[in-house]
Structure formats: structure tokens, C-alpha cells
Design an enzyme around this catalytic site. Structure first.
Site, PDB file in Angstrom:
ATOM      1  N   PHE A 143      41.451  38.532  13.292  1.00 48.36           N
ATOM      2  CA  PHE A 143      41.128  38.243  11.890  1.00 48.36           C
ATOM      3  C   PHE A 143      41.414  39.486  11.060  1.00 48.36           C
ATOM      4  O   PHE A 143      40.787  40.521  11.250  1.00 48.36           O
ATOM      5  CB  PHE A 143      39.670  37.810  11.675  1.00 48.36           C
ATOM      6  CG  PHE A 143      39.413  37.463  10.238  1.00 48.36           C
ATOM      7  CD1 PHE A 143      39.736  36.204   9.738  1.00 48.36           C
ATOM      8  CD2 PHE A 143      38.929  38.417   9.348  1.00 48.36           C
ATOM      9  CE1 PHE A 143      39.550  35.902   8.392  1.00 48.36           C
ATOM     10  CE2 PHE A 143      38.747  38.117   7.999  1.00 48.36           C
ATOM     11  CZ  PHE A 143      39.054  36.859   7.529  1.00 48.36           C
ATOM     12  N   ASP A 228      42.238  48.194  12.564  1.00 50.62           N
ATOM     13  CA  ASP A 228      41.513  47.535  11.477  1.00 50.62           C
ATOM     14  C   ASP A 228      40.023  47.749  11.725  1.00 50.62           C
ATOM     15  O   ASP A 228      39.408  47.064  12.538  1.00 50.62           O
ATOM     16  CB  ASP A 228      41.865  46.045  11.444  1.00 50.62           C
ATOM     17  CG  ASP A 228      41.137  45.302  10.318  1.00 50.62           C
ATOM     18  OD1 ASP A 228      40.171  45.857   9.770  1.00 50.62           O
ATOM     19  OD2 ASP A 228      41.540  44.162  10.008  1.00 50.62           O
ATOM     20  N   LYS A 257      34.905  46.727   3.469  1.00 55.48           N
ATOM     21  CA  LYS A 257      33.522  46.286   3.613  1.00 55.48           C
ATOM     22  C   LYS A 257      32.486  47.372   3.275  1.00 55.48           C
ATOM     23  O   LYS A 257      32.264  47.634   2.118  1.00 55.48           O
ATOM     24  CB  LYS A 257      33.318  45.677   5.002  1.00 55.48           C
ATOM     25  CG  LYS A 257      34.116  44.363   5.135  1.00 55.48           C
ATOM     26  CD  LYS A 257      33.604  43.413   6.174  1.00 55.48           C
ATOM     27  CE  LYS A 257      34.239  42.039   5.938  1.00 55.48           C
ATOM     28  NZ  LYS A 257      35.140  41.603   6.996  1.00 55.48           N
TER      29      LYS A 257
HETATM   30  C1  LIG Z   1      36.537  41.019   6.593  1.00 53.71           C
HETATM   31  C2  LIG Z   1      37.705  41.512   7.327  1.00 53.71           C
HETATM   32  C3  LIG Z   1      38.967  41.619   6.708  1.00 53.71           C
HETATM   33  C4  LIG Z   1      39.241  41.131   5.311  1.00 53.71           C
HETATM   34  O1  LIG Z   1      38.467  41.754   4.331  1.00 53.71           O
HETATM   35  P1  LIG Z   1      38.303  41.064   2.897  1.00 53.71           P
HETATM   36  O2  LIG Z   1      37.566  42.086   2.089  1.00 53.71           O
HETATM   37  O3  LIG Z   1      37.527  39.804   3.098  1.00 53.71           O
HETATM   38  O4  LIG Z   1      39.664  40.800   2.381  1.00 53.71           O
HETATM   39  C5  LIG Z   1      39.999  42.160   7.454  1.00 53.71           C
HETATM   40  N1  LIG Z   1      39.833  42.571   8.726  1.00 53.71           N
HETATM   41  C6  LIG Z   1      38.639  42.469   9.347  1.00 53.71           C
HETATM   42  C7  LIG Z   1      38.504  42.957  10.751  1.00 53.71           C
HETATM   43  C8  LIG Z   1      37.545  41.925   8.690  1.00 53.71           C
HETATM   44  O5  LIG Z   1      36.373  41.789   9.320  1.00 53.71           O
END
Ligand SMILES: *Cc1c(COP(=O)(O)O)cnc(C)c1O
Length: 403
Positions: A143, A228, A257
Site C-alpha cells: 500500500f 516507505d 502521516k
Molecule cells: C497512508 C500511507 C500512504 C499514503 O498516504 P496518504 O497521506 O494517505 O496519501 C502511503 N504509504 C503508506 C505505507 C501508508 O501507510
């Protein structure tokens, strides 16, 4: 302002809001620390932290003070001009990550897009890959966000289907499978994009050595490694970044985040100049990226993580929480396994237990807000300021529902 009941608000949202989420039936109108409250005054412990965007706790006083103070003097300039916050935030985040340069964006998906563009541009300008041939290796069940390019390499049908034509240039290999990565690499490979722990997939923790192995493969084949850390970063797993559990130095760190301290979307990419230096004026940007309000909030958010030793607390309280859940597992006919790191924890339910939603609903009734991921996994990711006594309180409720 007119006061609405939870029932009324949910009905209004259902009528006027697009149905792209399936929220638990609770309306939150107030929050403080680990606690949230609905319009009727019922209190709940937040066990999701907005998918780890509220690691510092709701409305942390230092973060809110930074927000208010900055709002009183300057909020947005665009990068057409310098401002007096972005340089200081860039330096702070560079020092924190140990990288030479920072590129600021807003949402996580934008930071992932930035990393993809970085790897491709580096591939063409530095590695000398032939035009439009660059390939990036990604992992099944990933994700990384919701843009059209990112969902192009999602393996989740809900996130992926009916958004084509899809962006080419991504090779999907199984997670936690180093030989598959090595096999997928060719002369056009410019990068590997990986979550140190797959959060949305259900807190999937790879075997020890996976990240380090990726680092070695990347180095050997002259490929960039991008981690990520949007969900796993900023102390969630018991270290500042989850990759720090391993002997690896990723080329690109993607953050979001909790960088916004739970008040503001702030994201960024960190890398050395040999990598981020591929961007020249006009080649990438964002109107709100690096805005003074975001920078002020993010600097305060970082200070809270350090000053309050949230990495150490997440490690200790996470171990404690997970041990309690594993004790429960032994006595429960519903729990298949408990997994996680720090305060990023998931319970995987047995097939015979039925759908996770009934349990998250039962936990909500008892004052605990958790969200299921898929139909059979419940995630526990409270704000990192949670105490052992809070965890004991939460465990009582969890035992009632899953014991
Ligand atoms: C939440 C998340 C994203 C995307 O972030 P948004 O602020 O919702 O665009 C990307 N990678 C990971 C691992 C995430 O948990």
C-alpha cells in the site's frame, strides 16, 4: 452552530458524502491524547491513531501551540519566494534522517510519487537507462497511496480495478522474497520501493534480514532503495524508522502521516544530493509543499517524538501489549496469531471466528476504537503516548470481546 446527534451526522454524511470509506459507526467531535469523544459525550480510546498519523497523541499541546503561533504570523508563501520556516524544517529533517536533502510535499501519496519520479529521473540522468525503459520493483500486497500511478501497481482489487489505463514500469514480486527481487532486476531497474512492515496488508512483518538483503541487492546492481516509512516511521514500531532495525542505509526515505503531528498533512522525501539533486528548478513541486504552517507544525511534531522518548515508549509498551495479546491468544478460540513491532500490532482471526467487523463493533461499544483491515485482521496502533495503565484498561475490553 446547531448541534447534531451522531445518528443525524452519519445520515447526513451518507447522503452527501461519497461512499469511499466504510467507517465504524462512531462520530468523533473532540479529542485529547489517546482519548476521543462523540457528540453524546461517550469517550473512547483511539486504537488507530488515524493510521499512525497521530503518534504524538491528539492535539498535543506543543504541536497545537506551534500551529497557533505560526497561524498568527505567516501561513503560505508558495516556493516562488523563500520563507523563514522551510529552511529550518529542511535542516532539522535532514539531520534527523541523516540524509543531505529534503523535498517537501503534503500527502503521503505525493511523497511516494516524488520518490518514483526521483528514481526514474536518477535512472535516466545518472544510471543512463534508455528513455522510457525505467523499471521499479514493488511488492505484492503493497500500500503506497491512491494516485493513478500508485494504484497501477496495487495488487488489491478494491484499490486497483477500473482505474486503467495503468502506468507501466513497475514489476511486482512477492514480499519478503529476496531471490524474487534479484531475479526481477535487469539493466533497466532503477529502484526498489518497499514498506519495512506492510501496514495496510495487515501488519505483515518480514523475516529478519529482508531489508538488509534488499540494501545489498540494490547496491550490487546500482539500484536505488526507497523505504516507505509513512506508516512505520516516527517511532511507531519502536525506532525512529522501522528500517533501523536492520543494517541498511536506504537511498530514499519517504515520510508522511505523523510528520504532521496529527493536525496537518505534511510529507517529505529525504535522500542524498547525488539522488535528490536530479531535480532542477521547475522539474517538480507543490503549491503547499514546504508551507510555513506545515513546517512549524512538523518541527514541533518531531520535537515531541524526541523529547518524550516515543520510540522507546513504543518499544516497551508495544512489547507489553503484544505479550498480553499473546497470553489471550492461548486462551482464545478466535485468535489465530498476534504480530507486529512496537505499537503497530495486529490480531489475525481464525476463519471460524467470522468477520473482524463484529469484533471492532463490539470493542467500540466498550470504548475502544479499532479498525479491521481486510475481513479477518484487527489492527491496534494507539497514539504512542499511551501508558501501561491504559493498555491494561484496553486489554480488559479486548478480553471481553475476544476471550
Ligand atoms: C497512508 C500511507 C500512504 C499514503 O498516504 P496518504 O497521506 O494517505 O496519501 C502511503 N504509504 C503508506 C505505507 C501508508 O501507510
Amino acid at each position: 452552530m446547531q448541534k447534531y446527534s451522531s445518528q443525524e451526522l452519519m445520515a447526513i454524511e451518507h447522503k452527501y458524502g461519497a461512499h469511499n470509506y466504510h467507517p465504524l459507526e462512531v462520530v468523533i467531535s473532540k479529542a485529547d491524547g489517546i482519548w476521543v469523544e462523540d457528540p453524546e459525550g461517550k469517550r473512547y480510546i483511539d486504537m488507530l491513531s488515524a493510521y499512525s498519523a497521530v503518534n504524538q497523541g491528539h492535539r498535543h499541546p506543543a504541536v497545537i501551540k506551534a500551529l497557533k503561533d505560526q497561524a498568527d504570523v505567516l501561513t503560505l508563501t508558495s516556493r516562488a519566494f523563500f520563507n523563514d520556516r522551510w529552511p529550518l524544517f529542511a535542516r532539522k529533517l535532514a539531520e534527523l534522517t541523516g540524509k543531505e536533502m529534503i523535498l517537501p510535499m503534503n500527502t503521503g501519496a505525493e511523497a511516494v510519487e516524488t520518490a518514483i519520479k526521483t528514481m526514474r529521473k536518477w535512472g535516466y540522468l545518472v544510471k543512463k537507462v534508455k528513455a522510457d525503459k525505467a523499471e521499479i520493483i514493488v511488492f505484492a500486497d503493497n500500500f503506497h497511496g491512491r494516485t493513478t500511478t500508485i494504484v497501477s501497481f496495487s495488487t488489491d482489487p478494491d484499490g486497483h480495478d477500473n482505474y486503467g489505463p495503468y502506468t507501466p514500469g513497475f514489476k511486482i514480486v512477492p514480499y519478503d522474497d529476496l531471490p524474487a527481487v534479484e531475479k526481477a532486476i535487469n539493466k533497466n531497474t532503477v529502484g526498489i520501493l518497499v514498506e519495512p512492515i506492510q501496514g495496510e496488508a495487515g501488519v505483515v512483518v518480514p523475516k529478519e534480514g529482508f531489508l538488509a538483503g534488499l540494501g545489498k541487492i540494490a547496491k550490487k546492481h546500482n539500484v536505488l532503495l526507497a523505504v516507505d516509512e509513512i506508516q512505520t516511521g516516527f517511532c511507531r514500531t519502536g525506532k525512529l524508522f522501522a528500517y533501523q532495525y536492520e543494517d541498511v542505509d536506504p537511498d530514499i526515505i519517504i515520510m508522511g502521516k505523523a510528520l504532521g503531528g496529527g493536525v496537518f498533512p505534511v510529507s517529505a522525501v529525504a535522500a542524498n544530493e547525488s539522488v535528490l539533486g536530479v531535480f532542477k528548478p521547475g522539474t517538480h513541486g507543490s503549491t503547499f509543499g514546504g508551507n510555513p504552517l506545515a513546517c512549524a507544525v512538523a518541527m514541533a511534531a518531531i520535537d515531541v517524538l524526541i523529547d518524550e522518548k516515543l520510540a522507546q515508549r513504543a518499544a516497551e509498551n508495544g512489547d507489553y501489549f503484544m505479550a498480553q495479546l499473546r497470553l489471550l491468544q492461548k486462551r482464545s478460540d478466535k485468535i489465530k496469531l498476534v504480530r507486529g513491532k512496537g505499537l503497530l500490532i495486529a490480531i489475525v482471526l481464525k476463519k471460524s471466528a467470522g468477520k473482524a467487523r463484529q469484533y471492532t463493533t463490539a470493542l467500540k461499544t466498550r470504548g475502544l476504537l479499532c479498525k479491521e483491515t481486510h475481513d479477518w485482521i484487527i489492527r491496534f496502533a494507539p497514539p504512542l503516548v499511551i501508558t501501561r495503565a491504559d493498555i491494561d484498561f484496553a486489554m480488559e475490553k479486548i478480553r471481553e470481546v475476544l476471550g
